[in-house]
Design an enzyme around this catalytic site. Sequence first.
Site, PDB file in Angstrom:
ATOM      1  CE  LYS A 179      -2.804   3.330   1.612  1.00 10.84           C
ATOM      2  NZ  LYS A 179      -2.348   4.687   1.950  1.00 10.84           N
ATOM      3  CD  GLU A 254      12.115   4.519   9.286  1.00  7.41           C
ATOM      4  OE1 GLU A 254      12.050   5.488  10.085  1.00  7.41           O
ATOM      5  OE2 GLU A 254      12.067   4.659   8.063  1.00  7.41           O
ATOM      6  CB  CYS A 288      12.463   9.556   9.947  1.00 10.41           C
ATOM      7  SG  CYS A 288      13.010   8.137   8.985  1.00 10.41           S
ATOM      8  CD  GLU A 386       9.399  12.873  12.005  1.00 12.97           C
ATOM      9  OE1 GLU A 386      10.373  12.346  11.443  1.00 12.97           O
ATOM     10  OE2 GLU A 386       8.344  12.259  12.256  1.00 12.97           O
TER      11      GLU A 386
END
Length: 481
Positions: A179, A254, A288, A386
Site C-alpha cells: 500500500k 520505522e 526521519c 518532528e
Amino acid sequence: MNQRLFIGGTWTEPEGGHYEVIDPATEATVGAAPEATRGQVADACTAAREAFGPWSRTAPEERAAILARAADLIRERLVPYAELAQAETGATTGTARAMQVGVAAARFRRYARVEPAEWPIAPQINEAGPMGRAGVVGALAIRQPVGVIACISSYNNPWANAAGKIAPALAMGNTVVVKPAPQDPLSVYRMAEVLEAAGAPPGVVNVVSGASVEVGEALVASPDVDMVSFTGSTAVGQRIAEVCGRDMRRQLMELGGKGAALVLDDADVDSAVSGIGTTFSFYSGQICTAPTRVLAQRAVYDRLVERLAAYARRLKVGDPREPDTVVGPVISRAHRDRVESYIELGRKEGAVVVAGGERPPLDRGFHVTPTLLADCTNDMRVAREEIFGPVVTVTPFDDEEEGVALANDSDYGLIDYVWSADVARAFRVARRLRAGGVGVNTVARNMEAPFGGFKKSGVGRDVGSYALHAYSEVQAIVWPG
C-alpha cells in the site's frame, strides 16, 4: 493515464475510481491513481495468501534470480522512472536518480544474493529430566517465511522505501500486499510492472492504493495478513500496532525521528555544518534520519550558528528539474502549511530565526525556505516534535553530561549524531545515546548495519541481513545426538 490496481497478477480497474497525483513543484497533475475498495484490498490479501505456499517452496536461488532480473530492469529504465519519481515527490534530479530509483535497484540486487537460511547450534549435553536420562541433543535454527506481509510505504522515497520492504520479504519466501503513500503511488506500480516482467508469479506481489484511510485500515485488519511493515509517522504506527496486537501479528515499524546532533567543543565545525546542512536539502528535510535538533557546546555555539545560517542562505530553492536547484518543494500544500506553522510557533516560543522563515518568491510549487532557529530550549515544541521539513533548531549546552541528557530527553530515538575531533570521546558519547543508530562525524549510513529506532521511533530492525531476520520466523529443530 488512469493507473489500475495490481491484484493476483491482474491489472484491475479500481472500484473506488481515481484521484489526482499532484507534482509538488509545478502543481500540475502527474496522473490518476486508483482508489481501491475494502473488497479489492481483501481480494489482494486473498491472492497473496494463495500464492504464499507455492512461492515459499520455490528454491531460494529461483527467487533470487527474479530479484536480480528486477534490479536489471530498474537500471535499464532509470531515467523515465526517475522522471516519474521527481514529478511525484519533487526530488531533485540527482536525488531521484541516485537515492530513489538507484537505491531501489541496489536493494533488489542486494537481496538477490542468496544467504543460508539455517545454521547449526553446538550440541549440548542435557541433564536428565522428567522425560528420562541425560543425552546429547543437536539443534538447527531455521529461518522460515512469516507469510503475507502488508508493506505500507512512505511518501518521501517511494522507490527505495518500498524496495527495502518488498525485496527482502520476497527473498525470504513471503508474499506481499503493498500500500503506497497516497501522494506518490505511481512509482510503486512501476515496481510491480518490473517484478511481473522479471517473472514473479501471480499473487506474489500485489499493489493497492487510495487516498482514503480505509484502504490502509482494511489491509492492516485483514485476517490474511501475518505481518505489517510500516514506514511513517509515530501516530499512525501506534494505531497500526493496536490492531496488530489483537491478533499477535508481527510488526516492523520505522517511525518518526528528531535526530540530535551533538557538536562538542573540539568538533570540526565545517564538517558539522556540512552534515547538518543535509537537513535543508536532502528530500527538503522530509526524512526521519535528519539531524534536525542540533545541540552545540557553548565554545562552538556562536560559530556553528553563524556558519549554518550562511550555509542555508546559499542554497537555491526552486524547480527540482533545474540542475542548480538544491532544495525542492515539500510534498503538498497541506504539508507546506504545516511546516510554516511550526516556524511561526518557534518564533512565538522564543526561538530566533537566523535564516529563512519566509516563503520563497516562487510562482508555483510547495516550497519552504531553509530555516534555522537558534537559541532554542529543549522544552520548545519545535525542538521536540518532528517537523519533517527544511527546519533545524539549535540549542546550547555547557558540558558533555548536559549534552547527553538533552539528546536523550526526547520521545524519539532513531538516529543521533556526534561531532568531535576526539574519536574515542565521540564513541563514548555515542554509547550513551538512546538511539537505534549514531553517526560519528558523518551523516552517511552503512546499508548493512541494522536500522531502526528506540522509544517511539520504531520496533524492529531491517537493512542488510537484519531485514532477512525481520521478514522471517526462527524455527528450532532438535534431535538426539
